[in-house]
Design a protein around this motif. Structure first.
Motif, mmCIF file in Angstrom:
data_model
loop_
_atom_site.group_PDB
_atom_site.id
_atom_site.type_symbol
_atom_site.label_atom_id
_atom_site.label_comp_id
_atom_site.label_asym_id
_atom_site.label_seq_id
_atom_site.Cartn_x
_atom_site.Cartn_y
_atom_site.Cartn_z
ATOM 1 N N VAL A 195 2.436 1.842 0.402
ATOM 2 C CA VAL A 195 2.104 0.902 1.464
ATOM 3 C C VAL A 195 3.273 0.605 2.381
ATOM 4 O O VAL A 195 3.160 -0.214 3.267
ATOM 5 C CB VAL A 195 1.599 -0.435 0.883
ATOM 6 C CG1 VAL A 195 0.313 -0.237 0.129
ATOM 7 C CG2 VAL A 195 2.640 -1.093 0.007
ATOM 8 N N VAL B 249 -4.363 -10.673 -1.712
ATOM 9 C CA VAL B 249 -4.194 -9.219 -1.792
ATOM 10 C C VAL B 249 -5.118 -8.521 -0.794
ATOM 11 O O VAL B 249 -4.729 -7.553 -0.123
ATOM 12 C CB VAL B 249 -4.446 -8.728 -3.225
ATOM 13 C CG1 VAL B 249 -4.495 -7.199 -3.285
ATOM 14 C CG2 VAL B 249 -3.360 -9.251 -4.156
ATOM 15 N N ALA B 250 -6.347 -9.015 -0.679
ATOM 16 C CA ALA B 250 -7.266 -8.441 0.312
ATOM 17 C C ALA B 250 -6.710 -8.617 1.722
ATOM 18 O O ALA B 250 -6.847 -7.732 2.589
ATOM 19 C CB ALA B 250 -8.637 -9.104 0.191
ATOM 20 N N HIS B 251 -6.061 -9.761 1.953
ATOM 21 C CA HIS B 251 -5.476 -10.019 3.265
ATOM 22 C C HIS B 251 -4.315 -9.068 3.551
ATOM 23 O O HIS B 251 -4.126 -8.627 4.687
ATOM 24 C CB HIS B 251 -5.007 -11.469 3.344
ATOM 25 C CG HIS B 251 -4.460 -11.864 4.672
ATOM 26 N ND1 HIS B 251 -5.117 -11.627 5.863
ATOM 27 C CD2 HIS B 251 -3.279 -12.472 5.011
ATOM 28 C CE1 HIS B 251 -4.394 -12.081 6.868
ATOM 29 N NE2 HIS B 251 -3.267 -12.589 6.373
ATOM 30 N N VAL B 252 -3.546 -8.726 2.519
ATOM 31 C CA VAL B 252 -2.482 -7.727 2.697
ATOM 32 C C VAL B 252 -3.095 -6.400 3.127
ATOM 33 O O VAL B 252 -2.604 -5.746 4.059
ATOM 34 C CB VAL B 252 -1.669 -7.551 1.395
ATOM 35 C CG1 VAL B 252 -0.734 -6.339 1.511
ATOM 36 C CG2 VAL B 252 -0.851 -8.797 1.100
ATOM 37 N N HIS B 253 -4.172 -5.997 2.465
ATOM 38 C CA HIS B 253 -4.823 -4.727 2.813
ATOM 39 C C HIS B 253 -5.352 -4.769 4.246
ATOM 40 O O HIS B 253 -5.223 -3.796 4.996
ATOM 41 C CB HIS B 253 -5.964 -4.441 1.840
ATOM 42 C CG HIS B 253 -5.493 -4.152 0.449
ATOM 43 N ND1 HIS B 253 -6.305 -4.252 -0.663
ATOM 44 C CD2 HIS B 253 -4.278 -3.788 -0.030
ATOM 45 C CE1 HIS B 253 -5.621 -3.942 -1.747
ATOM 46 N NE2 HIS B 253 -4.394 -3.676 -1.388
ATOM 47 N N GLU C 36 -2.445 -4.462 6.623
ATOM 48 C CA GLU C 36 -1.945 -3.092 6.677
ATOM 49 C C GLU C 36 -2.868 -2.200 7.510
ATOM 50 O O GLU C 36 -2.408 -1.327 8.250
ATOM 51 C CB GLU C 36 -1.802 -2.531 5.255
ATOM 52 C CG GLU C 36 -0.679 -3.152 4.449
ATOM 53 C CD GLU C 36 0.697 -2.767 4.982
ATOM 54 O OE1 GLU C 36 0.843 -1.662 5.545
ATOM 55 O OE2 GLU C 36 1.629 -3.593 4.850
ATOM 56 N N GLN C 37 -4.176 -2.419 7.403
ATOM 57 C CA GLN C 37 -5.114 -1.634 8.198
ATOM 58 C C GLN C 37 -4.942 -1.915 9.689
ATOM 59 O O GLN C 37 -4.916 -0.997 10.518
ATOM 60 C CB GLN C 37 -6.556 -1.942 7.763
ATOM 61 C CG GLN C 37 -6.940 -1.360 6.417
ATOM 62 C CD GLN C 37 -6.915 0.158 6.425
ATOM 63 O OE1 GLN C 37 -7.422 0.794 7.344
ATOM 64 N NE2 GLN C 37 -6.295 0.743 5.404
ATOM 65 N N SER D 15 2.481 -9.953 2.874
ATOM 66 C CA SER D 15 3.031 -9.374 1.646
ATOM 67 C C SER D 15 3.973 -10.347 0.948
ATOM 68 O O SER D 15 4.003 -10.420 -0.282
ATOM 69 C CB SER D 15 3.765 -8.062 1.952
ATOM 70 O OG SER D 15 2.847 -7.026 2.198
ATOM 71 N N HIS E 71 5.397 -6.187 -3.553
ATOM 72 C CA HIS E 71 5.038 -6.887 -2.316
ATOM 73 C C HIS E 71 6.276 -7.428 -1.589
ATOM 74 O O HIS E 71 6.323 -7.414 -0.356
ATOM 75 C CB HIS E 71 4.045 -8.009 -2.624
ATOM 76 C CG HIS E 71 2.653 -7.517 -2.867
ATOM 77 N ND1 HIS E 71 1.862 -6.997 -1.861
ATOM 78 C CD2 HIS E 71 1.902 -7.466 -3.992
ATOM 79 C CE1 HIS E 71 0.691 -6.651 -2.355
ATOM 80 N NE2 HIS E 71 0.687 -6.925 -3.650
ATOM 81 N N THR F 189 7.724 -4.500 0.246
ATOM 82 C CA THR F 189 6.941 -4.199 1.443
ATOM 83 C C THR F 189 7.211 -5.228 2.534
ATOM 84 O O THR F 189 7.319 -4.883 3.721
ATOM 85 C CB THR F 189 5.436 -4.173 1.105
ATOM 86 O OG1 THR F 189 5.197 -3.207 0.082
ATOM 87 C CG2 THR F 189 4.607 -3.829 2.337
#
Length: 439
Positions: free
Chosen positions: A119, A169-173, A176-177, A199, A218, A221
Motif C-alpha cells: 500500500v 481500515v475501510a476508510h484507509v482503503h 488509497e483508492q 493511515s 499503517h 504508510t
C-alpha cells in the motif's frame, strides 16, 4: 569517476529490489543500491560512511553483520530513510547482529513491512474516467476524506477502538483508492495528505488493540504518504508518532531515537515551536528509555523554551491543540517514571493533570504511569487504586493498550503483598479466565 553530489532518484526506495531489501533490512543490497545510484566506487562509499574499505566490502558482500546502532549510523550518512528500514529474518545477509534484536520481533517487522509495501506505492494502472463520465476525484474529495478522519478521531474519545477499527481500515482503503485515481491531477498532493492522516489514525487504533504489526504497517504508510505530499510538518508529525509508538508501546527506545533524529532532520532548525516542543518531548522519552538522564533533561529544557515562544499559541496543522506547559509536564512525569525518580514524577503528574483534561483512555495510560511512581515511592495503596481505575477504563473501552499497561505494572511490582495487590491479581485472573473475581 565518483559523483559525490548526485542526488538520489526519488523513486529509489520504491524500486522492487530496494523496497524488498528495506523490508528485510538487507543492508548489503540497500547500500549497494545507494552506491550505484550515486555513481560511487567502493572507496567513495567507504569515505562517505567513514568506515574502512575492507569493512564496507564485507558489508556489501553480506559477510558482516550489523548492530542496530550501525544500521542507524549508515542510514544517516547515506540519507536512507530510517522509517523504511525494518529488521530482517536472516541476520547473515547484511542484516542485524543476533545480539541486537529479538528474533520474534525481527520476524514480525519483516512480515509487516513486506505487507505494507502493498500500500505504499500508488498504482498508476487505474483506468481514466470514461469520456463524459465525471472524474472520481475533484476539489471536494480530500476535504471529505479528512472530515471523515476527523470525525473518527473525535469518536475515539468515547468509543472502543475495536468498534472504530473496521470503519477506519475501510476508510484507509477508500483514501488509497481516491489517491490512486488522483495521479496526474492537481489533487494528488492533498489526497496524499488525507491518506496519511487516515493511515495514522488506523495505526493508533491498532496500537490500542495491541496489534503491533498492523500499527507499524499503517504508521509506515502514513510517513510515506506525508512525504509523498511534500508537507514537511505532516512528515515530521507522522515520523514522530511512529517514534513515540516504538519508544512507548514497543519499548524500543533506540529505534525510536533514530526516528526522532530523522524527524529533526526533516523539521530543520527554523520550525514552528509547537512542532519543536513536541519532538523534543518524544526525544526526552527515548533518552529516558535508554537511561540517559542528562540527554532527557536537556530535551525537556528545550521543550520548555519552545512552549514559551509567542508562536506556540497558534499550533500549525496537523497539530490541533497548542503544545503547552501542561503537556510538557506530562512528558516530564513519564521521563521521571522511566528514570526511577518517583517524587519528581508525581509532582509533574500533578501539574499535568491539574491543567489538562486528556481523553479517558489517555488518562488511564497516565494513571498506570502514576501508579508506577507511587509504587516506587512506597505508596502501595494509592498505586494499586490507580491501577484498578485504569483497568476499569481499559475493560470498558476494550483497550488492550491500557490493560497491557496494567499487567506490566503488576508484573514489575516487587513490593510487599497487601490486600490491594491481591484484589488486582483477582481482577486480572478473572479477565483471563472469564470467571468472577474472588471476593
Amino acid at each position: 569517476m565518483s559523483q559525490p553530489d548526485v542526488v538520489l532518484p526519488p523513486d529509489l526506495w520504491t524500486r522492487p529490489r530496494i523496497a524488498a531489501a528495506l523490508a528485510t533490512c538487507d543492508m548489503a543490497t540497500v547500500i549497494e543500491g545507494v552506491r550505484e545510484a550515486r555513481g560511487w566506487s567502493q572507496g567513495d562509499l567507504a569515505r562517505a560512511v567513514d568506515y574502512s574499505q575492507s569493512w564496507v566490502s564485507r558489508v556489501v558482500n553480506g559477510q558482516q553483520s550489523l548492530t542496530v546502532s550501525q544500521v542507524q549510523d549508515l542510514a544517516r550518512r547515506l540519507a536512507i530513510p530510517l522509517h523504511l528500514i525494518r529488521f530482517a529474518d536472516d541476520p547473515h545477509r547484511g542484516g542485524l547482529d543476533q545480539k541486537g534484536v529479538d528474533d520474534t520481533r525481527r520476524r514480525d517487522f519483516g512480515r509487516v513491512v513486506a505487507a505494507g509495501a502493498l500500500v505504499t506505492t500508488v498504482s498508476p494502472s487505474h483506468p481514466p474516467a470514461r469520456d463524459g463520465a465525471p472524474h472520481p476525484v475533484n476539489e471536494t474529495t480530500a476535504p471529505a476524506l479528512r472530515s471523515i478522519t476527523g470525525g473518527q478521531r473525535r469518536m475515539d474519545a468515547t468509543s472502543s477502538a475495536r468498534h472504530l477499527l473496521p470503519s477506519a481500515v475501510a476508510h484507509v482503503h477508500l483514501s488509497e483508492q481516491m489517491l490512486a485515481h488522483s495521479r496526474g491531477t492537481p489533487f494528488f498532493t492533498e489526497l496524499s495528505a488525507a491518506a496519511s492522516e487516515a493511515s495514522g489514525f488506523a495505526a493508533w487504533l491498532h496500537a490500542d488493540q495491541g496489534d503491533m504489526g498492523s500499527a507499524r504497517m499503517h504508521y509506515r504508510t502514513a510517513v510515506v504518504r506525508a512525504r509523498q505530499a511534500g508537507m514537511r510538518l505532516l512528515d515530521v508529525y507522522m515520523l514522530g508518532s511512529l517514534a513515540a509508538f516504538e519508544i512507548d508501546t514497543a519499548e524500543d527506545p533506540e529505534l525510536g531515537l533514530g526516528l526522532v533524529r530523522e524527524a529533526e532532520h526533516v523539521l530543520g532548525p527554523a520550525a514552528h515551536p509547537t512542532a519543536r516542543a513536541w519532538l523534543n518531548c518524544v526525544a526526552a522519552l527515548a533518552h529516558a528509555g535508554t537511561g540517559d538522564h542528562s540527554a532527557a533533561a536537556q530535551a525537556l529544557s528545550r521543550a520548555d523554551r519552545e512552549v514559551t515562544r509567542p508562536g506556540n499559541a497558534d499550533p500549525p496543522w496537523p497539530w490541533v491543540f497548542a503544545f503547552d506547559e501542561a503537556k510538557v509536564a506530562g512528558y516530564r512525569a513519564l521521563v521521571g517514571v522511566r528514570l526511577s525518580q518517583p517524587h519528581d514524577a508525581r509532582a509533574a503528574f500533578d501539574e499535568a493533570f491539574g491543567a489538562a483534561s486528556p481523553s479517558v483512555k489517555q488518562s488511564a495510560v497516565l494513571q498506570v504511569e502514576l501508579a508506577r511512581a507511587h509504587a516506587e515511592a512506597g505508596d502501595v495503596d494509592e498505586a494499586f487504586r490507580l491501577a484498578q481505575e485504569a483497568l476499569t477504563t481499559g475493560i470498558l473501552f476494550g483497550s488492550e493498550r491500557v490493560i497491557g499497561r496494567v499487567r506490566t505494572f503488576r508484573r514489575r511490582y516487587r513490593g510487599p503483598r497487601a490486600r490491594c495487590v491481591d484484589a488486582l491479581d483477582d481482577r486480572l485472573t478473572s479477565l483471563m479466565t472469564g470467571l468472577p473475581a474472588v471476593g
